[in-house]
Design an enzyme around this catalytic site. Sequence first.
Site, PDB file in Angstrom:
ATOM      1  N   SER A 208      -7.763  -5.521 -11.033  1.00  0.00           N
ATOM      2  CA  SER A 208      -6.387  -5.037 -11.209  1.00  0.00           C
ATOM      3  C   SER A 208      -5.492  -6.176 -11.683  1.00  0.00           C
ATOM      4  O   SER A 208      -4.634  -5.998 -12.552  1.00  0.00           O
ATOM      5  CB  SER A 208      -5.819  -4.501  -9.888  1.00  0.00           C
ATOM      6  OG  SER A 208      -6.158  -3.153  -9.710  1.00  0.00           O
TER       7      SER A 208
ATOM      8  N   LYS B 204       0.854  -1.194   0.000  1.00  0.00           N
ATOM      9  CA  LYS B 204       0.000   0.000   0.000  1.00  0.00           C
ATOM     10  C   LYS B 204       0.882   1.233   0.000  1.00  0.00           C
ATOM     11  O   LYS B 204       2.037   1.175   0.446  1.00  0.00           O
ATOM     12  CB  LYS B 204      -0.871   0.027   1.266  1.00  0.00           C
ATOM     13  CG  LYS B 204      -2.102   0.890   1.125  1.00  0.00           C
ATOM     14  CD  LYS B 204      -3.155   0.182   0.324  1.00  0.00           C
ATOM     15  CE  LYS B 204      -4.458   0.928   0.264  1.00  0.00           C
ATOM     16  NZ  LYS B 204      -5.549   0.005  -0.147  1.00  0.00           N
TER      17      LYS B 204
HETATM   18  N1  GLU Z   1      -7.031   0.262  -3.427  1.00  0.00           N
HETATM   19  C1  GLU Z   1      -7.825  -0.899  -3.731  1.00  0.00           C
HETATM   20  C2  GLU Z   1      -7.961  -1.788  -2.508  1.00  0.00           C
HETATM   21  O1  GLU Z   1      -7.851  -1.338  -1.386  1.00  0.00           O
HETATM   22  C3  GLU Z   1      -7.348  -1.618  -4.964  1.00  0.00           C
HETATM   23  C4  GLU Z   1      -5.956  -2.179  -4.902  1.00  0.00           C
HETATM   24  C5  GLU Z   1      -5.452  -2.706  -6.246  1.00  0.00           C
HETATM   25  O2  GLU Z   1      -6.206  -2.724  -7.197  1.00  0.00           O
HETATM   26  O3  GLU Z   1      -4.292  -3.088  -6.283  1.00  0.00           O
HETATM   27  O4  GLU Z   1      -8.250  -2.937  -2.614  1.00  0.00           O
END
Ligand code: GLU
Length: 432
Positions: free
Chosen positions: A357, A105
């Site tokens: 993704s 993250k």
């Molecule tokens: N920010 C999104 C989550 O918390 C997507 C993360 C991603 O697609 O890598 O799952």
Amino acid sequence: MEDSNVFIDALDRLRRIGEQTGIPTEVIDALARPKATLSASLPVRMDDGSRGYFEAYRCRYNDALGPTKGGIRFHPEVTIDEVRALALWMTLKCGVVGLPYGGGKGGVIVDAKDLSRLEIERLSRAYVRAMADFIGPDVDIPAPDMYTNERIMGWMADEYQTIKRVHAPDVITGKPIVLGGSLGRSEATGRGAFIVIQELAARKGLTPRETTVAVQGFGNAGYHVARLLHQEGYHIVAISDSKGGIYSDAGFDVESVYQRKQESSELHGVYCEGSVCNMVEHDRITNEELLELDVDILIPAALESVITSENVDRVKAPYIAEVANGPISGDVDTKLFDRGTVVLPDVLTNAGGVTVSYFEWVQNRQGFAWDLEEVRNRLASALIDAFDAVWQIATDEGLSLRSAAYARALRRIGEQVEAQGTRAYFGNAAEE
Ligand code: GLU
């Protein structure tokens, strides 16, 4: 809850569920600390000619199952501990769905609403300049999160490719379609949540037309889940954004509310002017009031730690679908389970985003784009499989859905830890 406690709270929950579900301590120990976290101060030329500095982080939490994966958020309340907690949850989320990824993250401490478009572009590029050797298509793959979007992902991918002098669209997901993004990615978190809620509804015998829903947070995920539920016939009786909420017994037409919000950039008061206003009687409510409404399904889709020991006794909804990451603090898990509140946990409910993704990354690597139907079908089957498996564990072992989802992810990660050899293995070998 204070931000600095979010990570400690996440680890406490991990240990508690690990013990409850018989996960070896070696697995929990492996997940008790992030692999690496990079902090940087990003210098950004501001429109008035001055130079601003923004604190930024990227955490690669655990890569046992593959390259780390997770979004980047731009928010004034980002802390390094929040980024770590979110990265741990990404690790579990990828494990629940069975994606070949670990968790990561990123975050920048910034109120994006205060910046011009040019400043946001410079900030996004500065982030990648700082992190370029820490991320990569086989190492760590960022994506959007709160207050970041497709356009920002496009700038970031461009900056990375410029620095590395390669064509590498697979370094970042959630890009604009024309820059290698996937069809269906922008709605994926909301659609995934919708699929999971529908699975729960089928098992619990909920009929959409007789089911009321309150949605806290009207960003990308909140909007799409509300839109799809509304289309299916659910009554969306309350919606809020960071400025406040609206309530109507009759239920809202989600698309009209969204259109009005786009025009006025405010939800609070969406219904006080113009044509939509005349169509539906509504009341204004606060975000706190929304959480305590007497509805069937409550969907927190904004920040973490909004349901805590402070307000849990006033939360009435029998079903809570965590579309945000970490909206319920760990210390109230047991209380909710004991009183029969069914919580659809974040690591399953909002996993649609990272699932698509993954599809985007696969398409980039194949150099072949899928059509929307293929993306949606694959998303549905990935999440229905994950839901079934979690439901089965919960039923067989008498666990909450959260504990069952954690068990599924931790057992998967545990297999990797075991394959590398644990104390039991090496201890025995020494004795032989
Ligand atoms: N920010 C999104 C989550 O918390 C997507 C993360 C991603 O697609 O890598 O799952």
